[in-house]
Design a protein around this motif. Structure first.
Motif, PDB file in Angstrom:
ATOM      1  N   THR A   1       7.629  -1.847   9.043  1.00  0.00           N
ATOM      2  CA  THR A   1       8.552  -2.800   8.420  1.00  0.00           C
ATOM      3  C   THR A   1       7.811  -4.058   7.982  1.00  0.00           C
ATOM      4  N   LEU A   2       6.945  -4.561   8.845  1.00  0.00           N
ATOM      5  CA  LEU A   2       6.159  -5.742   8.490  1.00  0.00           C
ATOM      6  C   LEU A   2       5.231  -5.455   7.314  1.00  0.00           C
ATOM      7  N   ALA A   3       4.614  -4.277   7.301  1.00  0.00           N
ATOM      8  CA  ALA A   3       3.736  -3.916   6.182  1.00  0.00           C
ATOM      9  C   ALA A   3       4.527  -3.843   4.878  1.00  0.00           C
ATOM     10  N   GLN A   4       5.744  -3.279   4.932  1.00  0.00           N
ATOM     11  CA  GLN A   4       6.581  -3.208   3.742  1.00  0.00           C
ATOM     12  C   GLN A   4       6.963  -4.606   3.257  1.00  0.00           C
ATOM     13  N   LEU A   5       7.296  -5.488   4.177  1.00  0.00           N
ATOM     14  CA  LEU A   5       7.612  -6.866   3.808  1.00  0.00           C
ATOM     15  C   LEU A   5       6.414  -7.554   3.154  1.00  0.00           C
ATOM     16  N   ARG A   6       5.220  -7.328   3.709  1.00  0.00           N
ATOM     17  CA  ARG A   6       4.020  -7.924   3.104  1.00  0.00           C
ATOM     18  C   ARG A   6       3.812  -7.398   1.695  1.00  0.00           C
ATOM     19  N   ARG A   7       3.997  -6.079   1.502  1.00  0.00           N
ATOM     20  CA  ARG A   7       3.822  -5.504   0.165  1.00  0.00           C
ATOM     21  C   ARG A   7       4.834  -6.078  -0.817  1.00  0.00           C
ATOM     22  N   THR A   8       6.059  -6.301  -0.355  1.00  0.00           N
ATOM     23  CA  THR A   8       7.123  -6.821  -1.214  1.00  0.00           C
ATOM     24  C   THR A   8       6.937  -8.297  -1.512  1.00  0.00           C
TER      25      THR A   8
ATOM     26  N   MET B   1       4.195 -10.312  -0.805  1.00  0.00           N
ATOM     27  CA  MET B   1       2.835 -10.767  -1.138  1.00  0.00           C
ATOM     28  C   MET B   1       2.069  -9.628  -1.819  1.00  0.00           C
ATOM     29  N   PRO B   2       2.499  -9.225  -2.985  1.00  0.00           N
ATOM     30  CA  PRO B   2       1.812  -8.109  -3.638  1.00  0.00           C
ATOM     31  C   PRO B   2       0.332  -8.442  -3.867  1.00  0.00           C
ATOM     32  N   GLY B   3      -0.487  -7.445  -3.687  1.00  0.00           N
ATOM     33  CA  GLY B   3      -1.931  -7.604  -3.888  1.00  0.00           C
ATOM     34  C   GLY B   3      -2.686  -8.079  -2.668  1.00  0.00           C
TER      35      GLY B   3
END
Length: 81
Positions: free
Chosen positions: A68-75, A77-79
């Motif tokens: 979930t945290l990784a998905q939030l980071r991708r959403t 903070m892209p890149g």
């Protein structure tokens, strides 16, 4: 509806961390589990404070939470990985 109140649990390390930071701010130098794994001593400390220890596997380290945290980071903070 049940008359039984739900039992709230906490990750033992979250509470122990909070207590130790508080003690350190007071100039004390707490030590827990100086003879090995501090898990049992941490659970004893929590129970003495009236807190029921939750499983060590609960909390931010669990795979579901990490995903979930990784998905939030991708959403959010892209890149940035």
């Amino acid at each position: 509806m049940s008359d039984v109140e739900p039992t709230e649990t906490f990750n033992p390390w979250s509470v122990v961390n909070l207590v130790f930071h508080h003690l350190a701010e007071q100039g004390l130098h707490p030590v827990l589990g100086e003879t090995g794994d501090p898990a049992a001593a941490a659970a004893d400390l929590l129970m003495a404070m009236g807190v029921r220890p939750g499983p060590d596997s609960a909390g931010p380290g669990t795979p579901g939470v990490q995903e979930t945290l990784a998905q939030l980071r991708r959403t959010m903070m892209p890149g940035i990985e």
